[in-house]
Design a protein around this motif. Structure first.
Motif, PDB file in Angstrom:
ATOM      1  N   SER A 280       1.341   0.263  -3.795  1.00  0.00           N
ATOM      2  CA  SER A 280       0.686   1.428  -3.214  1.00  0.00           C
ATOM      3  C   SER A 280      -0.077   1.116  -1.936  1.00  0.00           C
ATOM      4  O   SER A 280      -0.676   1.989  -1.345  1.00  0.00           O
ATOM      5  CB  SER A 280      -0.219   2.086  -4.245  1.00  0.00           C
ATOM      6  N   LEU A 281      -0.047  -0.136  -1.537  1.00  0.00           N
ATOM      7  CA  LEU A 281      -0.700  -0.471  -0.282  1.00  0.00           C
ATOM      8  C   LEU A 281       0.344  -0.396   0.833  1.00  0.00           C
ATOM      9  O   LEU A 281       1.505  -0.656   0.623  1.00  0.00           O
ATOM     10  CB  LEU A 281      -1.270  -1.888  -0.353  1.00  0.00           C
ATOM     11  N   ARG A 282      -0.108  -0.003   2.006  1.00  0.00           N
ATOM     12  CA  ARG A 282       0.823   0.008   3.121  1.00  0.00           C
ATOM     13  C   ARG A 282       0.293  -0.885   4.219  1.00  0.00           C
ATOM     14  O   ARG A 282      -0.855  -0.707   4.621  1.00  0.00           O
ATOM     15  CB  ARG A 282       1.026   1.428   3.640  1.00  0.00           C
ATOM     16  N   PRO A 283       0.990  -1.853   4.792  1.00  0.00           N
ATOM     17  CA  PRO A 283       2.345  -2.190   4.373  1.00  0.00           C
ATOM     18  C   PRO A 283       2.355  -2.784   2.966  1.00  0.00           C
ATOM     19  O   PRO A 283       1.388  -3.395   2.549  1.00  0.00           O
ATOM     20  CB  PRO A 283       2.749  -3.256   5.383  1.00  0.00           C
ATOM     21  N   ARG A 284       3.426  -2.587   2.283  1.00  0.00           N
ATOM     22  CA  ARG A 284       3.582  -3.093   0.935  1.00  0.00           C
ATOM     23  C   ARG A 284       3.161  -4.559   0.870  1.00  0.00           C
ATOM     24  O   ARG A 284       3.633  -5.396   1.637  1.00  0.00           O
ATOM     25  CB  ARG A 284       5.052  -2.948   0.536  1.00  0.00           C
ATOM     26  N   LEU A 285       2.293  -4.845  -0.030  1.00  0.00           N
ATOM     27  CA  LEU A 285       1.719  -6.189  -0.142  1.00  0.00           C
ATOM     28  C   LEU A 285       2.683  -7.165  -0.798  1.00  0.00           C
ATOM     29  O   LEU A 285       3.279  -6.866  -1.823  1.00  0.00           O
ATOM     30  CB  LEU A 285       0.439  -6.103  -0.966  1.00  0.00           C
ATOM     31  N   SER A 286       2.832  -8.331  -0.165  1.00  0.00           N
ATOM     32  CA  SER A 286       3.543  -9.410  -0.848  1.00  0.00           C
ATOM     33  C   SER A 286       2.610  -9.936  -1.914  1.00  0.00           C
ATOM     34  O   SER A 286       1.426 -10.129  -1.661  1.00  0.00           O
ATOM     35  CB  SER A 286       3.882 -10.534   0.125  1.00  0.00           C
ATOM     36  N   SER A 287       3.121 -10.146  -3.113  1.00  0.00           N
ATOM     37  CA  SER A 287       2.234 -10.554  -4.188  1.00  0.00           C
ATOM     38  C   SER A 287       2.996 -11.357  -5.228  1.00  0.00           C
ATOM     39  O   SER A 287       4.220 -11.292  -5.306  1.00  0.00           O
ATOM     40  CB  SER A 287       1.610  -9.308  -4.826  1.00  0.00           C
ATOM     41  N   VAL A 288       2.255 -12.102  -6.011  1.00  0.00           N
ATOM     42  CA  VAL A 288       2.879 -12.877  -7.081  1.00  0.00           C
ATOM     43  C   VAL A 288       2.781 -12.061  -8.362  1.00  0.00           C
ATOM     44  O   VAL A 288       1.688 -11.725  -8.807  1.00  0.00           O
ATOM     45  CB  VAL A 288       2.180 -14.234  -7.255  1.00  0.00           C
ATOM     46  N   ALA A 289       3.928 -11.737  -8.928  1.00  0.00           N
ATOM     47  CA  ALA A 289       3.939 -10.897 -10.116  1.00  0.00           C
ATOM     48  C   ALA A 289       3.710 -11.709 -11.376  1.00  0.00           C
ATOM     49  O   ALA A 289       4.334 -12.747 -11.593  1.00  0.00           O
ATOM     50  CB  ALA A 289       5.270 -10.167 -10.214  1.00  0.00           C
ATOM     51  N   ILE A 290       2.807 -11.206 -12.212  1.00  0.00           N
ATOM     52  CA  ILE A 290       2.559 -11.838 -13.506  1.00  0.00           C
ATOM     53  C   ILE A 290       3.275 -11.013 -14.562  1.00  0.00           C
ATOM     54  O   ILE A 290       3.104  -9.805 -14.635  1.00  0.00           O
ATOM     55  CB  ILE A 290       1.054 -11.888 -13.782  1.00  0.00           C
ATOM     56  N   ILE A 324       7.306 -14.499  -7.122  1.00  0.00           N
ATOM     57  CA  ILE A 324       6.861 -13.877  -5.883  1.00  0.00           C
ATOM     58  C   ILE A 324       7.627 -12.575  -5.654  1.00  0.00           C
ATOM     59  O   ILE A 324       8.826 -12.487  -5.928  1.00  0.00           O
ATOM     60  CB  ILE A 324       7.068 -14.829  -4.682  1.00  0.00           C
ATOM     61  N   VAL A 325       6.911 -11.561  -5.234  1.00  0.00           N
ATOM     62  CA  VAL A 325       7.557 -10.301  -4.866  1.00  0.00           C
ATOM     63  C   VAL A 325       7.234 -10.048  -3.404  1.00  0.00           C
ATOM     64  O   VAL A 325       6.074  -9.838  -3.044  1.00  0.00           O
ATOM     65  CB  VAL A 325       7.022  -9.136  -5.718  1.00  0.00           C
ATOM     66  N   LYS A 326       8.256 -10.095  -2.585  1.00  0.00           N
ATOM     67  CA  LYS A 326       7.998 -10.016  -1.152  1.00  0.00           C
ATOM     68  C   LYS A 326       7.841  -8.586  -0.673  1.00  0.00           C
ATOM     69  O   LYS A 326       8.653  -7.719  -0.986  1.00  0.00           O
ATOM     70  CB  LYS A 326       9.131 -10.716  -0.391  1.00  0.00           C
ATOM     71  N   GLY A 327       6.763  -8.346   0.054  1.00  0.00           N
ATOM     72  CA  GLY A 327       6.531  -7.013   0.620  1.00  0.00           C
ATOM     73  C   GLY A 327       6.641  -7.084   2.124  1.00  0.00           C
ATOM     74  O   GLY A 327       7.514  -7.772   2.643  1.00  0.00           O
ATOM     75  N   HIS A 328       5.755  -6.402   2.804  1.00  0.00           N
ATOM     76  CA  HIS A 328       5.803  -6.438   4.270  1.00  0.00           C
ATOM     77  C   HIS A 328       4.490  -6.917   4.857  1.00  0.00           C
ATOM     78  O   HIS A 328       4.193  -6.640   6.008  1.00  0.00           O
ATOM     79  CB  HIS A 328       6.122  -5.043   4.813  1.00  0.00           C
ATOM     80  N   SER A 329       3.712  -7.611   4.072  1.00  0.00           N
ATOM     81  CA  SER A 329       2.422  -8.065   4.565  1.00  0.00           C
ATOM     82  C   SER A 329       2.505  -9.493   5.098  1.00  0.00           C
ATOM     83  O   SER A 329       1.496 -10.096   5.434  1.00  0.00           O
ATOM     84  CB  SER A 329       1.376  -7.980   3.449  1.00  0.00           C
ATOM     85  N   VAL A 330       3.710 -10.007   5.130  1.00  0.00           N
ATOM     86  CA  VAL A 330       3.915 -11.361   5.669  1.00  0.00           C
ATOM     87  C   VAL A 330       5.006 -11.302   6.726  1.00  0.00           C
ATOM     88  O   VAL A 330       6.082 -10.741   6.482  1.00  0.00           O
ATOM     89  CB  VAL A 330       4.345 -12.346   4.551  1.00  0.00           C
TER      90      VAL A 330
END
Lengths: 343, 343
Positions: A280-290, A324-330
């Motif tokens: 729900s963050l824009r740009p979509r946050l890259s994050s590590v999924a648990i 890892i789930v890649k978004g657009h924050s990197v």
DNA sequence: TTGAAAGCGATACCAC
DNA sequence: GTGGTATCGCTTTCAA
């Protein structure tokens, strides 16, 4: 409600026979069986769980202790627990403690009184939780800790590899070309410490031992992230990538940068951990999924194994892997306008 | 676990006396009472709920049926239910149906077998839910519908005023100077229909009867919102403000506009409904908050009133009011670059 | 292959 | 004031 007696009378047999039919506990002649089944159907008979539980000393219920239902991680884990429990014929009593000692105490009593067959505990390591664990152990109630603190000893546990979380987050940045990397740490949190360690390990593979910058937060909140972000925007340290201890921090940080007229990922690439608010963050946050759901399922499997005795002996710890789930924050480091020391 | 018999022996009294002390059900001499209490303490006695429930035909448990624990509205409502239940000495059995008929069926059986004292139902109006409601009614189990469909008849209900939701959302736009307003509707959803009606009412107060634009979605998902957003970006209709039937749609819509190079609120002001994901969107979404927690509490109060007989007679519907929560997705109309027909 | 009866742990009525 | 006991609905030997 019809009772077993009513069924027996209706079918013209003894209650022992009815019980036998219902539980498949001994041979019953075909025709007798039919008559019983018909009577059950006709009367809409449902066995009384209380009576059954009283006799068998098994309630067919397991309890899930959790500190909150509002934080997305817990419902996800709960769902895993619940699905697995449902499949095995158990129902789940949800005990929402809000981390309050008083509630934990009352729930401890409740669990004993209700004679739940097993307990899944998901909670930070409060004193009262330790007491609950001890009490349950004293009463020989099977139990498994799902994503709890390492301080919970002598119990089966299902955890996520926090070091790996940090490692994956950092890896993602490194692979995109980042060399100067920062980390948002939470003081006094072992989870955060492990995640930092993972970041360090990833850096070591590249020849660097420590992050170029470690920001310190007091806790895992958006507000904390926001404050750090404002500071960051002012000081403009020369890092190009940043790993936050969790998504809340990342979101707050991002918001602050934005408010300060800077942007993610233009001014700094950002990776969160938890993958809860990432979408729900824009740009979509890259994050590590648990894998909260899988952890829930695994926890219940472990619990069932203890309950039916197929697993005995020393406590086991199962560790699941994050991803890892890649978004657009990197974005690749070359794109960053930030000055590079080693450029 | 110690039983009442153990306590009786330890205290040198009869079990009747022990029971009397524990339940304050009749006068017991001070010294006798003391002895019993001491014995209870010494043995760590906990009354067995199963036995008690069997005898009293009351389980001190209420069930909460919900379709999902992952959608933030439900945990919030659940927490309200749970808090109120806890305060009243009840525990909550969470039944997560995933809207699956099979699970609903199995849970219906479970509720009857467990003899829960009451049920809170939060669910869309599936056929199997209607069956569940009928079965529970036939068995005289007190029940209240929390935020269910209007099709659930002859039951106490706690709802939110959907018309008011739409009204507040539109009001917010109107008060900021917007005159050309659109609405994202969900086909075949009464909820959406009511919200649209509220929008119309707000417009009527300004002399307009209908929105200038009604977009149609198939369901309340982010994906649907996204698709509509792409379309919108292409066609660039001349509205300045838009109300979405819920936050998911709003978030998707916002994302699409962004991907198409347009922005919220620069190109169109946006208001969601539910206030669930509002905080994590940037710019923070203006949204109409539904008091899920309060609804949960109210539902449980209503249920308790039926259970203890203090409320009898015809089913009651309680309607709670939503409230607008202003974010940054709405700006005064003058700022919009979009051409105005009536400008 | 089936029935009778003894509990499981508590509540509550009836005596004393 | 307190104790004895029937009972809640079911499971489970033990006999037949």
């Amino acid at each position: 409600m019809a009772t077993i007696k009513d069924v027996a009378k209706e079918a013209g047999v003894s209650i022992a026979t009815v019980s036998a039919v219902i539980n498949n506990t001994r041979f019953v002649a075909k025709p007798t069986r039919r008559r019983v089944l018909d009577a059950v159907e006709k009367l809409g008979y449902q066995p009384n769980r209380m009576a059954r539980a009283l006799k068998k000393k098994k309630s067919q219920m397991i309890a899930h202790i959790l500190p909150s239902v509002m934080n997305p991680f817990f419902p996800a884990a709960l769902k895993g627990v619940e699905d697995a429990a449902f499949a095995a014929g158990y129902s789940v009593l949800v005990c929402n403690t809000e981390a309050s000692p008083e509630r934990i105490q009352r729930y401890t009593d409740l669990l004993l009184e209700t004679q739940v067959d097993g307990v899944v505990i998901t909670s930070p390591g409060l004193r009262s939780i330790h007491e609950m664990v001890e009490t349950l152990q004293r009463n020989k109630i099977p139990m498994v800790v799902l994503s709890g603190p390492r301080s919970l000893q002598n119990v089966d546990r299902v955890l996520v590899d926090d070091v790996q979380c940090g490692y994956l987050a950092a890896r993602h940045l490194l692979e995109t070309g980042h060399e100067r990397i920062g980390f948002i740490q939470v003081r006094r949190s072992t989870t955060s410490k492990h995640r930092l360690q993972g970041v360090c390990e990833a850096l070591q593979e590249m020849g660097t031992a420590v992050p170029d910058l470690v920001l310190e937060a007091e806790n895992f909140t958006e507000q904390e992230g926001y404050n750090l972000g404002l500071n960051f925007a002012e000081q403009k340290p020369t890092i190009t990538g940043l790993v936050a201890s969790n998504d809340m921090l990342a979101v707050g940080f991002s918001e602050a940068l934005h408010d300060a007229g800077l942007g993610i990922p233009q001014h700094v690439s950002l990776v969160g951990i938890d993958n809860t608010m990432a979408a729900s963050l824009r740009p979509r946050l890259s994050s590590v999924a648990i894998p909260a759901y899988d952890m829930g399922q695994e926890a219940l499997r472990r619990l069932l194994a203890r309950m039916d005795g197929s697993q005995t002996g020393a406590p086991l710890t199962t560790t699941l892997n994050p991803a890892i789930v890649k978004g657009h924050s990197v974005i690749p480091v070359a794109v960053h306008p930030v000055p590079q020391r080693h450029a």
